[in-house]
Design a protein around this motif. Structure first.
Motif, PDB file in Angstrom:
ATOM      1  N   LYS B   9       0.932  -1.085   0.146  1.00 19.63           N
ATOM      2  CA  LYS B   9      -0.050   0.110  -0.212  1.00 19.63           C
ATOM      3  C   LYS B   9       0.687   1.312  -0.042  1.00 19.63           C
ATOM      4  CE  LYS B   9      -4.222   2.006   2.369  1.00 19.63           C
ATOM      5  NZ  LYS B   9      -4.795   2.050   0.857  1.00 19.63           N
ATOM      6  N   TYR B  10       2.134   1.157   0.794  1.00 18.55           N
ATOM      7  CA  TYR B  10       3.056   2.159   0.639  1.00 18.55           C
ATOM      8  C   TYR B  10       4.298   1.625   0.356  1.00 18.55           C
ATOM      9  CZ  TYR B  10      -0.710   4.640   3.472  1.00 18.55           C
ATOM     10  OH  TYR B  10      -1.703   5.204   3.985  1.00 18.55           O
ATOM     11  N   GLN B  37      -1.820   8.334 -10.477  1.00 17.35           N
ATOM     12  CA  GLN B  37      -2.313   9.614 -10.192  1.00 17.35           C
ATOM     13  C   GLN B  37      -0.990  10.374  -9.759  1.00 17.35           C
ATOM     14  OE1 GLN B  37      -5.015   9.739  -6.602  1.00 17.35           O
ATOM     15  NE2 GLN B  37      -6.375  11.210  -7.618  1.00 17.35           N
ATOM     16  N   PHE B  90      -2.703   2.953  -9.121  1.00 17.57           N
ATOM     17  CA  PHE B  90      -4.037   2.491  -8.855  1.00 17.57           C
ATOM     18  C   PHE B  90      -4.025   1.157 -10.049  1.00 17.57           C
ATOM     19  CE2 PHE B  90      -6.201   4.646  -5.881  1.00 17.57           C
ATOM     20  CZ  PHE B  90      -6.060   5.866  -6.086  1.00 17.57           C
ATOM     21  N   GLY B 107      -8.268  -0.884  -7.495  1.00 16.47           N
ATOM     22  CA  GLY B 107      -7.579  -1.331  -6.106  1.00 16.47           C
ATOM     23  C   GLY B 107      -7.574   0.010  -5.389  1.00 16.47           C
ATOM     24  N   PRO B 108      -7.015  -0.214  -4.301  1.00 11.21           N
ATOM     25  CA  PRO B 108      -6.972   0.851  -3.087  1.00 11.21           C
ATOM     26  C   PRO B 108      -5.728   1.743  -3.441  1.00 11.21           C
ATOM     27  CG  PRO B 108      -6.190  -1.348  -2.266  1.00 11.21           C
ATOM     28  CD  PRO B 108      -6.699  -1.655  -3.499  1.00 11.21           C
TER      29      PRO B 108
END
Lengths: 115, 115
Positions: B9-10, B37, B90, B107-108
């Motif tokens: 995620k990070y 993004q 993403f 996705g997140p």
């Protein structure tokens, strides 16, 4: 150069009232339009879509209007609820492109629902 | 039972390093995508794969290489990371080609920070 424009970076609406989010596009090849909702630290979630053969599509509290001659679409949320507070992205795609294009997104409008 | 998942995620890394982001979808979709993004919040298509074959490849540096081992996975490898690669990436999937009336599921996101 932006093919999909959301000119309002933010919008504040009172709970229970109507929220109207606007989107303009420049590419006349676009014929499928979508709205996505995004909460912080999450991916965009599909909300509603419309194809160019229609001028309106409704799903519960959400209605999308398409004015093809003006190259303009809008998302109406009524009544607005606190959980609607999020960033809303307008997206567009050409259908007749033979699969050569993904979605083109606008920059998003941050909707804030005031209690 | 997450529909489209991404790991990590990070991701924080130094310039010049090589890193990978993994994406998996359990929706049985045929098409997967990578979007970026940037700091201006625009979501832009990078790549799209349909049944493990590349169908969209926007103007992206060749340091970025997508790999699709099977229909359910589309991983993104980035070589020689640069400061400008810092963004949120993403992954998304859809049933059928982009040129069809099918929404994409996201996705997140993976927030990549290059120091």
């Amino acid at each position: 150069d932006q093919q999909v424009k959301q000119n309002s970076p933010s919008l504040s609406v009172q709970e229970g009232r109507i929220s109207i989010l606007n989107c303009d596009y420049t590419n006349s090849m676009f014929d499928y339009f979508l709205w996505y909702k995004k909460y912080p630290a999450e991916g965009p979630t599909f909300l509603i879509s419309i194809s160019s053969i229609k001028d309106k599509n409704e799903d519960g509290r959400f209605t999308v209007f398409l004015n093809k001659s003006a190259k303009h679409l809008s998302l109406h949320i009524v009544p607005s609820q606190p959980g609607d507070s999020a960033v809303y992205f307008c997206a567009a795609s050409p259908i007749s492109g033979g699969g050569a294009d993904g979605l083109t997104f606008g920059k998003g409008t941050h909707l804030i629902i005031q209690p | 039972d997450t529909a489209v998942s991404q790991t990590p995620k990070y991701l924080v890394t130094q310039m010049g390093n090589d890193k990978s982001i993994k994406c998996e979808q359990n929706l049985g979709h045929d098409t997967m995508y990578w979007y970026k993004q940037d700091s201006k919040k625009f979501l832009k298509i990078m790549f799209s794969y349909n049944n493990k074959e590349l169908i969209i490849n926007e103007t992206v540096p060749n340091r970025f290489s997508p790999k699709s081992p099977d229909k359910a996975h589309l991983n993104l490898h980035i070589n020689s990371l640069e400061l400008g690669d810092s963004a949120v990436y993403f992954c998304a999937s859809s049933q059928g080609l982009p040129s069809s009336y099918n929404e994409q599921f996201f996705g997140p996101g993976t927030r990549l920070t290059v120091l």
